[in-house]
Scaffold this motif. Structure first.
Motif, PDB file in Angstrom:
ATOM      1  N   LEU A 277       0.824  -1.205   0.000  1.00 33.25           N
ATOM      2  CA  LEU A 277       0.000   0.000   0.000  1.00 33.25           C
ATOM      3  C   LEU A 277       0.864   1.263   0.000  1.00 33.25           C
ATOM      4  CD1 LEU A 277      -2.787  -1.091   2.509  1.00 33.25           C
ATOM      5  CD2 LEU A 277      -3.082  -0.606   0.069  1.00 33.25           C
ATOM      6  N   LEU A 278       1.934   1.251   0.766  1.00 36.16           N
ATOM      7  CA  LEU A 278       2.840   2.400   0.776  1.00 36.16           C
ATOM      8  C   LEU A 278       3.430   2.634  -0.609  1.00 36.16           C
ATOM      9  CD1 LEU A 278       4.774   1.781   4.120  1.00 36.16           C
ATOM     10  CD2 LEU A 278       3.132   3.609   3.688  1.00 36.16           C
ATOM     11  N   LEU A 279       3.879   1.565  -1.252  1.00 35.85           N
ATOM     12  CA  LEU A 279       4.475   1.687  -2.581  1.00 35.85           C
ATOM     13  C   LEU A 279       3.447   2.164  -3.598  1.00 35.85           C
ATOM     14  CD1 LEU A 279       6.684  -1.532  -2.619  1.00 35.85           C
ATOM     15  CD2 LEU A 279       7.467   0.837  -2.416  1.00 35.85           C
ATOM     16  N   ALA A 280       2.224   1.665  -3.489  1.00 30.33           N
ATOM     17  CA  ALA A 280       1.176   2.099  -4.418  1.00 30.33           C
ATOM     18  C   ALA A 280       0.901   3.589  -4.255  1.00 30.33           C
ATOM     19  CB  ALA A 280      -0.094   1.286  -4.191  1.00 30.33           C
ATOM     20  N   GLU A 281       0.824   4.054  -3.003  1.00 26.72           N
ATOM     21  CA  GLU A 281       0.579   5.466  -2.759  1.00 26.72           C
ATOM     22  C   GLU A 281       1.744   6.333  -3.248  1.00 26.72           C
ATOM     23  OE1 GLU A 281      -1.887   7.242  -1.821  1.00 26.72           O
ATOM     24  OE2 GLU A 281      -3.312   5.629  -1.410  1.00 26.72           O
ATOM     25  N   LEU A 282       2.962   5.862  -3.048  1.00 24.92           N
ATOM     26  CA  LEU A 282       4.125   6.617  -3.489  1.00 24.92           C
ATOM     27  C   LEU A 282       4.237   6.633  -5.009  1.00 24.92           C
ATOM     28  CD1 LEU A 282       6.720   5.378  -0.854  1.00 24.92           C
ATOM     29  CD2 LEU A 282       5.918   7.718  -1.120  1.00 24.92           C
ATOM     30  N   THR A 283       3.849   5.554  -5.644  1.00 23.59           N
ATOM     31  CA  THR A 283       3.966   5.453  -7.101  1.00 23.59           C
ATOM     32  C   THR A 283       2.887   6.258  -7.805  1.00 23.59           C
ATOM     33  OG1 THR A 283       4.903   3.238  -6.908  1.00 23.59           O
ATOM     34  CG2 THR A 283       4.024   3.872  -9.058  1.00 23.59           C
ATOM     35  N   VAL A 284       1.654   6.144  -7.341  1.00 19.28           N
ATOM     36  CA  VAL A 284       0.532   6.782  -8.021  1.00 19.28           C
ATOM     37  C   VAL A 284       0.438   8.260  -7.682  1.00 19.28           C
ATOM     38  CG1 VAL A 284      -1.980   6.799  -8.289  1.00 19.28           C
ATOM     39  CG2 VAL A 284      -0.750   4.629  -8.120  1.00 19.28           C
ATOM     40  N   HIS A 285       0.698   8.585  -6.428  1.00 21.45           N
ATOM     41  CA  HIS A 285       0.458   9.963  -5.982  1.00 21.45           C
ATOM     42  C   HIS A 285       1.737  10.673  -5.548  1.00 21.45           C
ATOM     43  CE1 HIS A 285      -3.836   9.115  -6.033  1.00 21.45           C
ATOM     44  NE2 HIS A 285      -3.543   7.982  -5.441  1.00 21.45           N
TER      45      HIS A 285
END
Length: 300
Positions: A277-285
């Protein structure tokens, strides 16, 4: 032959020291203003990605399990990560503060320390910064962002965000706040002892205690709603340390991810889902933005 062996050992030692510097590790920051000597863990990363600052929970350090796992996971994915330990008035603090210690630190004391660490990080990693907090550390970051509006910070990820609860009825808490404000106004510094967060006997000055009690659930929600930057909240589905309606109230402030079956610390197998989830948030936003873009975010 002995001279050649000594020379070879010296070269090897130099390479080891260079490798250790490149890999990062424990770093310290000399006192800035009234701030005493402070410690942190730092891992350098790829310049094109945003840097990440991770803040620990109530009375803890950057070595706390959940915080350290997030640091290791994000560093392993190429992100520059800085995880400071708030001094809480103790120079070079290396362990969590006991509940029974006489606590004189105020929540707002963290603001100057975060300013100093962000300045330290800026010299080593240009570009935007994402703040990640765990537990009450997320509330501290929300208070910091509301008060300081740092231009390089473009996102807040709050993990297991919660208030420092006194576990008392609301009417008693309001009466306690009024009493503490009166004592602070009179300049009283007598010791107050009562349950706070996980502490059964939290011992502090009236000013210190009030600074934490003022950041209750309502104030945290108001701060989250007011932040002009992107924010995401990650909560454990089986977090026994939050009120039953807390996740529903958080959904009114922004994007909420719930890790089903996870507790307050998102440990065990859930640490992998937390990292995803952290990586997804950092990648997308978390894409890079220009300084002008960042400054516009904080304009009223």
């Amino acid at each position: 032959m002995p001279q050649r062996e000594g020379f070879t050992f010296s070269i090897l030692l130099c390479f080891l020291l260079l490798a250790q510097t490149a890999a990062g590790g424990e770093v310290s920051l000399e006192g800035v203003g009234k701030m005493p000597l402070a410690r942190a863990e730092y891992r350098p990363g790829q310049a094109e990605r945003p840097a990440v600052l991770i803040l620990h929970g109530f009375l803890q350090t950057h070595a706390f399990g959940t915080v350290h796992r997030m640091l290791e996971g994000l560093s392993g994915e190429g992100y520059a990560v800085l995880s400071p330990t708030l001094t809480l008035g103790v120079p070079n603090r290396q362990r969590s503060l006991p509940c029974e210690t006489i606590h004189k630190h105020r929540l707002t004391d963290a603001h100057a320390e975060l300013d100093a660490w962000l300045a330290w990080l800026e010299k080593r990693h240009p570009g935007p910064v994402v703040l990640v907090g765990h537990s009450f550390g997320s509330a501290v970051l929300a208070s910091y962002l509301q008060a300081r509006k740092p231009p390089r910070v473009r996102k807040l990820i709050a993990v297991s965000i919660t208030e420092a609860r006194t576990h008392r009825p609301e009417q008693e808490i309001q009466a306690l706040r009024r009493s503490l404000r009166e004592r602070v106004a009179r300049g009283e510094r007598g010791i107050v002892t009562l349950p706070l967060s996980y502490c059964k006997r939290y011992t502090s000055t009236p000013e210190s205690l009030l600074s934490y009690l003022d950041w209750d659930a309502q104030r945290i929600l108001q701060a989250l709603r007011s932040l002009p930057i992107d924010k995401a909240l990650i909560m454990g589905g089986d977090d026994a340390l939050i009120p039953p309606d807390w996740v529903a109230r958080l959904r009114q402030t922004g994007r909420v991810h719930v890790v089903q079956g996870a507790n307050h610390f998102l440990d065990g197998l859930h640490e992998f889902e937390l990292l995803d989830l952290l990586l997804a948030e950092l990648t997308v936003h978390g894409q890079t933005a220009t300084p002008d873009d960042e400054r516009r975010r904080w304009r009223p």
